[in-house]
Design a protein around this motif. Structure first.
Motif, mmCIF file in Angstrom:
data_model
loop_
_atom_site.group_PDB
_atom_site.id
_atom_site.type_symbol
_atom_site.label_atom_id
_atom_site.label_comp_id
_atom_site.label_asym_id
_atom_site.label_seq_id
_atom_site.Cartn_x
_atom_site.Cartn_y
_atom_site.Cartn_z
ATOM 1 N N LYS A 139 0.835 -1.204 0.000
ATOM 2 C CA LYS A 139 0.000 0.000 0.000
ATOM 3 C C LYS A 139 0.874 1.259 0.000
ATOM 4 O O LYS A 139 0.563 2.251 -0.653
ATOM 5 N N MET A 140 1.978 1.213 0.750
ATOM 6 C CA MET A 140 2.866 2.383 0.831
ATOM 7 C C MET A 140 3.735 2.530 -0.418
ATOM 8 O O MET A 140 4.403 3.556 -0.594
ATOM 9 N N GLY A 141 3.775 1.481 -1.237
ATOM 10 C CA GLY A 141 4.612 1.536 -2.430
ATOM 11 C C GLY A 141 6.096 1.384 -2.127
ATOM 12 O O GLY A 141 6.957 1.891 -2.856
ATOM 13 N N VAL A 142 6.391 0.723 -1.050
ATOM 14 C CA VAL A 142 7.793 0.504 -0.668
ATOM 15 C C VAL A 142 8.107 -0.984 -0.810
ATOM 16 O O VAL A 142 7.316 -1.840 -0.394
ATOM 17 N N GLN A 143 9.261 -1.285 -1.405
ATOM 18 C CA GLN A 143 9.662 -2.684 -1.579
ATOM 19 C C GLN A 143 9.979 -3.315 -0.220
ATOM 20 O O GLN A 143 10.801 -2.779 0.522
ATOM 21 N N LEU A 144 9.348 -4.434 0.077
ATOM 22 C CA LEU A 144 9.669 -5.189 1.294
ATOM 23 C C LEU A 144 10.745 -6.213 0.946
ATOM 24 O O LEU A 144 10.564 -7.033 0.052
ATOM 25 N N ARG A 145 11.883 -6.106 1.629
ATOM 26 C CA ARG A 145 12.962 -7.091 1.447
ATOM 27 C C ARG A 145 13.117 -7.835 2.772
ATOM 28 O O ARG A 145 13.862 -7.412 3.656
ATOM 29 N N PRO A 146 12.377 -8.915 2.954
ATOM 30 C CA PRO A 146 12.362 -9.562 4.268
ATOM 31 C C PRO A 146 13.706 -10.173 4.645
ATOM 32 O O PRO A 146 14.417 -10.720 3.802
ATOM 33 N N HIS A 147 14.026 -10.065 5.926
ATOM 34 C CA HIS A 147 15.275 -10.603 6.457
ATOM 35 C C HIS A 147 15.038 -12.058 6.875
ATOM 36 O O HIS A 147 14.041 -12.370 7.510
ATOM 37 N N MET A 148 15.980 -12.931 6.528
ATOM 38 C CA MET A 148 15.829 -14.363 6.790
ATOM 39 C C MET A 148 16.469 -14.802 8.109
ATOM 40 O O MET A 148 16.376 -15.964 8.497
ATOM 41 N N LYS A 149 17.143 -13.882 8.791
ATOM 42 C CA LYS A 149 17.996 -14.272 9.916
ATOM 43 C C LYS A 149 17.238 -14.870 11.098
ATOM 44 O O LYS A 149 17.800 -15.609 11.894
ATOM 45 N N THR A 150 15.952 -14.549 11.233
ATOM 46 C CA THR A 150 15.190 -15.064 12.373
ATOM 47 C C THR A 150 14.939 -16.554 12.253
ATOM 48 O O THR A 150 15.085 -17.304 13.213
ATOM 49 N N HIS A 151 14.565 -16.984 11.045
ATOM 50 C CA HIS A 151 14.168 -18.392 10.872
ATOM 51 C C HIS A 151 15.193 -19.198 10.093
ATOM 52 O O HIS A 151 15.414 -20.363 10.388
ATOM 53 N N LYS A 152 15.837 -18.605 9.063
ATOM 54 C CA LYS A 152 16.869 -19.286 8.269
ATOM 55 C C LYS A 152 16.379 -20.595 7.669
ATOM 56 O O LYS A 152 17.167 -21.546 7.517
ATOM 57 N N THR A 153 15.096 -20.684 7.362
ATOM 58 C CA THR A 153 14.580 -21.906 6.757
ATOM 59 C C THR A 153 14.338 -21.674 5.268
ATOM 60 O O THR A 153 14.285 -20.549 4.790
ATOM 61 N N LEU A 154 14.154 -22.773 4.599
ATOM 62 C CA LEU A 154 14.119 -22.749 3.145
ATOM 63 C C LEU A 154 12.768 -22.313 2.608
ATOM 64 O O LEU A 154 12.208 -21.343 3.056
ATOM 65 N N TYR A 155 12.276 -23.081 1.686
ATOM 66 C CA TYR A 155 11.089 -22.688 0.934
ATOM 67 C C TYR A 155 9.970 -22.121 1.788
ATOM 68 O O TYR A 155 9.542 -21.010 1.632
ATOM 69 N N GLU A 156 9.520 -22.953 2.738
ATOM 70 C CA GLU A 156 8.235 -22.678 3.370
ATOM 71 C C GLU A 156 8.147 -21.250 3.894
ATOM 72 O O GLU A 156 7.328 -20.453 3.429
ATOM 73 N N CYS A 157 9.004 -20.943 4.843
ATOM 74 C CA CYS A 157 8.885 -19.645 5.494
ATOM 75 C C CYS A 157 9.345 -18.533 4.551
ATOM 76 O O CYS A 157 8.705 -17.491 4.447
ATOM 77 N N ALA A 158 10.463 -18.758 3.876
ATOM 78 C CA ALA A 158 10.987 -17.750 2.951
ATOM 79 C C ALA A 158 10.016 -17.539 1.791
ATOM 80 O O ALA A 158 9.867 -16.434 1.267
ATOM 81 N N GLU A 159 9.352 -18.604 1.416
ATOM 82 C CA GLU A 159 8.359 -18.533 0.340
ATOM 83 C C GLU A 159 7.173 -17.664 0.771
ATOM 84 O O GLU A 159 6.702 -16.817 0.008
ATOM 85 N N ILE A 160 6.725 -17.878 1.988
ATOM 86 C CA ILE A 160 5.605 -17.076 2.502
ATOM 87 C C ILE A 160 6.021 -15.610 2.569
ATOM 88 O O ILE A 160 5.292 -14.719 2.147
ATOM 89 N N MET A 161 7.232 -15.350 3.062
ATOM 90 C CA MET A 161 7.692 -13.966 3.240
ATOM 91 C C MET A 161 7.918 -13.245 1.918
ATOM 92 O O MET A 161 7.844 -12.015 1.859
ATOM 93 N N THR A 162 8.268 -14.009 0.873
ATOM 94 C CA THR A 162 8.498 -13.367 -0.436
ATOM 95 C C THR A 162 7.266 -13.499 -1.336
ATOM 96 O O THR A 162 7.357 -13.243 -2.538
ATOM 97 N N GLY A 163 6.157 -13.917 -0.771
ATOM 98 C CA GLY A 163 4.934 -14.065 -1.571
ATOM 99 C C GLY A 163 5.129 -15.043 -2.723
ATOM 100 O O GLY A 163 4.543 -14.866 -3.800
#
Lengths: 368, 368
Positions: B31-55
């Motif tokens: 909505k704000m028009g700002v690119q979200l670049r999610p940080h992986m350091k909290t979970h460091k897991t592969l597809y599942e969580c990173a996939e959800i965070m990157t849509g």
């Protein structure tokens, strides 16, 4: 390859010091005629370290998790004591190990746990080998030595069908509050006395079994009466750490483990260096315990590791201004950990060296 | 399978809460028009969580270690920003990733690091994509915004052959000292202002590049001016934790991660319960910060996790005597961690559940 070839942060183990630490304790207990049952919880690695600690026999060890028990069992180790209050969720896994190994031993401190074992008789006429945990003042697990329930539970174990009372086990972790050999030996003496008194009560009831006490400080400085015990079970003596040197178990130069880190930032406006080791590479255990912060920085007694975030550490002088010329970016520093068990737990590989050269890797098990 | 089938201690992740936390932030920045670049350091897991965070795009992420960078690169992720002051020992590994991925980006805060990149030109006409780390008052890595050296370094990056100034990156970890949204937003505003002022100076020098600020508190409560930034990079919002709820980033019920543990001992002489989770299963981070000790015990605000050893925790009432009948041996308790990044780092498997049932496992990467 040289240590400086490692990517940092890296946990490194001095093989020569490990061997020296192990030899000293092993010889001591051989001379005393007491069985040494080394604890694996500090390193949790396979052959190499466990092999050194068991003198190559791969027999007679103690572990703190069932993951360790399975790991060692899967790799030819036997006579394993899982010295953890029998957890209700893991009875079936314990039964499987008991039915598979020559000798798998469990520990308990409550009648409900004994009931769990009764409900799961072992196959092929095997019996559960059970140690009773006695609390001689340490204040963690175990039945308090002064409680009438202690003797009652030991007798119940001995008299339960399909179960054998293998021994009485006391951990004198209260030595961790000691400063100096005299205090350590006072606790060792007290734990030994209370355990031996308990053994007398058992004897009066017609029961004999093994006795074991342990903790790295007490086992590093045994008292004479410990010769009357069957076993001792220290673990941290393989690595030692700054905490053990503060207690008086060892000298700082006996510590066989350290974390290599590099200077990655200069922060003159904060009188700090930034290093590439945070709490993901060095445990937060020991906060506030040392004037040098979370570790001793080898060769730099004037520096303090004041704070850490996930992947960064902040290093500053204990007093005065930092001389940045002494620490160009990329400079390698060695952190001697406050607590080696806690710091080793953060690493999935230990880099082993001898004479300044890397000679191998040890891979620990993790989980429960 | 139900959660109670897990061996304890076990780290569990509430998939529904993860999705809700991610959706809320993702929609906000879209909505704000700002690119979200999610940080992986909290979970460091592969597809599942990173996939959800990157849509589901597997693009545009930030990582804190090169181990994470390689892990994600090996599994089809791209546009990876390794947001860590360029470490001298890892330049060659960074070069390999830069030559292999569509977009691998590094970060630096010192001219010596830029020199390292110059000395290692990339193949095939590729250029290093470099973010400059700006310290806007956080006090960890980065060139201090008020230093003339900051602009000088940014210009040097932009003008170095084979190198491109990709952006300016500020981490407002100073929000971790906040209590409440107002204080969080004051820090978010200040970091945004200082970053945008720096972008103006660059513009005056004829240089444009991206801008990014981040921290979970500030990104959970963005200020309007953050819409003028190119990117934000929070990470902990996927799990949140007690610390974030204390800061004001989230509500306690938004926390998506907890550690399951069982009661394994009754210690009436100490007014304590013993649980099977120590500092090997729950980080020591947060010592002294909470009235309930190292965690919040879900559904038991009257209990405190007062101390931990390697595999044991001691639980006691905040006041008054314990009612042991309420906690038979084997009772399962849920520990909501003070710091989810630190606690997740202790586990090699996360058990994921939805609607009270286990639905899978996430396996994090470790090391550096």
């Amino acid at each position: 390859e040289a240590l400086c070839s490692l990517f940092s942060p890296a946990l490194v183990v001095d093989l020569d010091k490990v061997k020296r630490n192990v030899q000293k304790i092993s010889e001591h207990y051989e001379k005393m005629g007491v069985q040494l049952r080394p604890h694996m919880k500090t390193h949790k690695t396979l052959y190499e370290c466990a092999e050194i600690m068991t003198g190559g026999t791969r027999r007679c060890i103690v572990v703190s998790t069932l993951a360790e028990a399975s790991f060692y069992a899967d790799h030819g180790f036997d006579d394993i004591l899982y010295a953890y209050p029998l957890p209700f969720d893991k009875v079936e896994r314990c039964a499987a190990l008991s039915e598979r190994l020559d000798l798998f031993q469990v520990l308990l401190d409550h009648p409900d746990a004994l009931e769990q074992l009764e409900r799961r008789p072992l196959k092929d006429g095997r019996r559960w080998h059970v140690w009773m945990k006695l609390d001689c003042g340490n204040g963690r697990a175990g039945v308090l030595h002064s409680e009438p329930g202690a003797l009652k539970l030991a007798l119940a174990i001995a008299r339960t069908g399909g179960v054998e009372l293998a021994g009485v086990y006391a951990h004198c972790g209260n030595t961790y509050k000691c400063r100096g050999v005299e205090q350590i030996q006072a606790v060792a003496q007290e734990t030994t006395d209370l355990t031996l008194q308990f053994m007398e009560k058992l004897k009066d009831a017609g029961i004999t079994c093994r006795s074991s006490i342990g903790s790295t400080p007490s086992c590093s400085h045994p008292v004479k009466d410990m010769a009357r015990l069957s076993e001792v079970h220290p673990g941290n003596y393989v690595f030692y750490d700054v905490q053990q040197s503060v207690i008086g178990s060892c000298r700082l130069e006996d510590v066989a483990v350290k974390v290599l880190t590099r200077v990655i930032g200069h922060c003159p406006h904060r009188n700090q260096l930034l290093i590439d080791c945070g709490w993901s590479g060095l445990s937060l255990d020991g906060a506030g315990a040392l004037p040098t912060g979370y570790a001793v920085i080898e060769g730099h007694p004037d520096l303090k590791l004041g704070s850490m975030t996930q992947e960064h550490g902040r290093v500053e002088p204990i007093s005065g201004p930092l001389d940045y010329d002494k620490y160009p970016l990329g400079t390698m520093l060695s952190l001697i950990p406050y607590h080696s068990c806690a710091t080793a737990a953060m690493h999935s590989v230990y880099h082993v060296y001898s004479g300044g050269q890397l000679v191998g890797k040890w891979l620990p098990t993790r989980g429960w």
